[in-house]
Design a protein around this motif. Structure first.
Motif, PDB file in Angstrom:
ATOM      1  N   LEU A  85       0.831  -1.197   0.000  1.00  0.00           N
ATOM      2  CA  LEU A  85       0.000   0.000   0.000  1.00  0.00           C
ATOM      3  C   LEU A  85       0.869   1.251   0.000  1.00  0.00           C
ATOM      4  CD1 LEU A  85      -2.755  -1.001   2.592  1.00  0.00           C
ATOM      5  CD2 LEU A  85      -2.863  -1.125   0.100  1.00  0.00           C
ATOM      6  N   THR A  86       0.397   2.290  -0.656  1.00  0.00           N
ATOM      7  CA  THR A  86       1.102   3.566  -0.665  1.00  0.00           C
ATOM      8  C   THR A  86       0.749   4.357   0.595  1.00  0.00           C
ATOM      9  OG1 THR A  86      -0.662   4.741  -1.817  1.00  0.00           O
ATOM     10  CG2 THR A  86       0.975   3.598  -3.176  1.00  0.00           C
ATOM     11  N   ARG A  87       1.471   5.438   0.809  1.00  0.00           N
ATOM     12  CA  ARG A  87       1.202   6.277   1.974  1.00  0.00           C
ATOM     13  C   ARG A  87      -0.205   6.870   1.909  1.00  0.00           C
ATOM     14  NH1 ARG A  87       3.528  12.192   3.444  1.00  0.00           N
ATOM     15  NH2 ARG A  87       3.104  12.169   5.711  1.00  0.00           N
ATOM     16  N   GLU A  88      -0.632   7.295   0.743  1.00  0.00           N
ATOM     17  CA  GLU A  88      -1.960   7.886   0.590  1.00  0.00           C
ATOM     18  C   GLU A  88      -3.049   6.887   0.942  1.00  0.00           C
ATOM     19  OE1 GLU A  88       0.516   8.187  -1.525  1.00  0.00           O
ATOM     20  OE2 GLU A  88       0.938  10.334  -1.235  1.00  0.00           O
ATOM     21  N   GLN A  89      -2.867   5.629   0.560  1.00  0.00           N
ATOM     22  CA  GLN A  89      -3.856   4.604   0.867  1.00  0.00           C
ATOM     23  C   GLN A  89      -3.928   4.332   2.370  1.00  0.00           C
ATOM     24  OE1 GLN A  89      -2.123   1.702  -1.852  1.00  0.00           O
ATOM     25  NE2 GLN A  89      -3.961   1.755  -3.133  1.00  0.00           N
ATOM     26  N   ILE A  90      -2.778   4.274   3.021  1.00  0.00           N
ATOM     27  CA  ILE A  90      -2.758   4.058   4.475  1.00  0.00           C
ATOM     28  C   ILE A  90      -3.414   5.230   5.199  1.00  0.00           C
ATOM     29  CG2 ILE A  90      -1.258   3.872   6.497  1.00  0.00           C
ATOM     30  CD1 ILE A  90      -1.317   1.313   4.955  1.00  0.00           C
ATOM     31  N   PHE A 164       1.017   5.166  17.716  1.00  0.00           N
ATOM     32  CA  PHE A 164       1.630   4.136  16.895  1.00  0.00           C
ATOM     33  C   PHE A 164       2.168   4.822  15.649  1.00  0.00           C
ATOM     34  CE2 PHE A 164      -2.727   4.381  15.455  1.00  0.00           C
ATOM     35  CZ  PHE A 164      -2.651   4.255  14.081  1.00  0.00           C
ATOM     36  N   ALA A 165       2.997   4.124  14.904  1.00  0.00           N
ATOM     37  CA  ALA A 165       3.627   4.732  13.725  1.00  0.00           C
ATOM     38  C   ALA A 165       3.511   3.839  12.512  1.00  0.00           C
ATOM     39  CB  ALA A 165       5.101   5.036  14.013  1.00  0.00           C
ATOM     40  N   GLU A 166       3.462   4.489  11.364  1.00  0.00           N
ATOM     41  CA  GLU A 166       3.509   3.810  10.075  1.00  0.00           C
ATOM     42  C   GLU A 166       4.845   4.151   9.420  1.00  0.00           C
ATOM     43  OE1 GLU A 166       1.362   1.706   9.356  1.00  0.00           O
ATOM     44  OE2 GLU A 166      -0.659   2.310   9.922  1.00  0.00           O
ATOM     45  N   LEU A 167       5.540   3.132   8.908  1.00  0.00           N
ATOM     46  CA  LEU A 167       6.847   3.338   8.297  1.00  0.00           C
ATOM     47  C   LEU A 167       6.788   3.012   6.807  1.00  0.00           C
ATOM     48  CD1 LEU A 167       7.491   2.965  11.408  1.00  0.00           C
ATOM     49  CD2 LEU A 167       9.778   2.309  10.661  1.00  0.00           C
ATOM     50  N   TYR A 168       7.516   3.815   6.030  1.00  0.00           N
ATOM     51  CA  TYR A 168       7.487   3.690   4.568  1.00  0.00           C
ATOM     52  C   TYR A 168       8.898   3.725   4.001  1.00  0.00           C
ATOM     53  CZ  TYR A 168       2.642   5.190   5.338  1.00  0.00           C
ATOM     54  OH  TYR A 168       1.352   5.314   5.802  1.00  0.00           O
ATOM     55  N   LEU A 169       9.057   3.091   2.832  1.00  0.00           N
ATOM     56  CA  LEU A 169      10.292   3.160   2.057  1.00  0.00           C
ATOM     57  C   LEU A 169       9.995   3.749   0.685  1.00  0.00           C
ATOM     58  CD1 LEU A 169      11.985  -0.298   2.761  1.00  0.00           C
ATOM     59  CD2 LEU A 169      12.721   1.927   3.632  1.00  0.00           C
TER      60      LEU A 169
END
Length: 285
Positions: A85-90, A164-169
């Motif tokens: 999933l992309t950041r926008e979707q999350i 909580f956190a969401e992490l992306y690459l």
């Protein structure tokens, strides 16, 4: 000694195949992540800690191995893996979830337990990465960690919040793709002993390249991001040299094997030549 909340993560495993086959399959695979959280002690590591050449502890290796075993069991019989999933979707998922919760509470005429009428300011004071495993010594690592210190300020001197956190690459400046959601953890004001660390191994699906890291912080019960940092804010989150483990095979010199094979063939030819000469001499007698 600073206490670190640690999320140990490994991305889903591929079948045991030759390096070239694994590399081709990884382009079509959708890496998935699972994690387990625990509290460990750190010997005062900081953002100035060496980014390269770090060694994994036996405990960290054991935890990663356990995750691989759990991952393989969970994936048994599941051929199709969900897309990353992309950041926008999350972000949209969290907004929709918060709205649904609010509408349900209003319908039931109930007060939300997490409702907080006092304005609070969240921020991520520090964030950095470390690199661990590079089997083929090409400068690209399959295992890395991201550590960040989230703080909150409010009406009270020692404000606390569940987050909580969401992490992306992002590969080489591309889209931000989600790779990990942390467990819920509690932060206290601007305390320095509530850092959160995520240790990650990329098992397949990640090309050899440079990756940026982005961290979005959420307060539990709310759909909006309360704080965010990325490679634009901290150099240690910029251009991490990474690759999945299927591209990080232990280096073997092909020339050496070719030379050994040639020597074996030459020895065999000499033996055959010797037998032929011996038979020729017998026949001549």
């Amino acid at each position: 000694m600073r206490a670190l909340n640690v999320g140990l993560l490994t991305l889903s495993m591929g079948a045991v195949l030759p390096a070239s086959a694994n590399s081709d399959i990884s382009l079509l695979s959708q890496p998935q992540s699972i994690s387990v959280a625990q509290t460990v002690s750190s010997g005062g590591q900081s953002a100035q800690a060496a980014q390269y050449g770090n060694a994994l502890s036996e405990q960290q290796i054991s935890k990663l191995d356990q995750q691989r075993l759990l991952q393989s069991k969970e994936l048994d019989g599941n051929e199709a893996l969900p897309a990353k999933l992309t950041r926008e979707q999350i972000m949209q998922i969290h907004i929709d979830k918060a709205l649904k919760t609010q509408q349900l509470a209003e319908k039931n005429n109930a007060n939300l337990q997490f409702a907080n009428g006092v304005y609070r300011d969240f921020y991520i004071y520090d964030a950095y990465s470390r690199l661990f495993v590079d089997n083929d010594y090409d400068g690209f690592y399959q295992t890395f960690s991201v550590t960040f210190d989230a703080d909150v300020e409010g009406y009270y001197a020692n404000e606390r919040a569940k987050v909580f956190a969401e992490l992306y690459l992002s590969r080489n400046g591309g889209l931000w793709e989600h790779y990990y959601t942390t467990d819920v953890f509690t932060i206290f004001g601007n305390a320095t002993d509530d850092d959160f660390e995520v240790l990650t191994t990329l098992d397949f699906g990640y090309r050899t390249d440079h990756y940026d890291v982005l961290i979005d912080l959420y307060e539990v019960g709310y759909g909006d991001i309360v704080a965010t940092v990325s490679s634009n804010d901290f150099d240690s989150l910029y251009a991490l040299p990474l690759e999945s483990s299927d591209r990080d095979d232990i280096y073997i010199d092909d020339d050496y094997h070719a030379g050994s094979l040639s020597l074996s063939l030459m020895t065999m030819l000499l033996l055959l030549l010797g037998l032929k000469l011996s038979r020729t001499r017998k026949n001549s007698r």
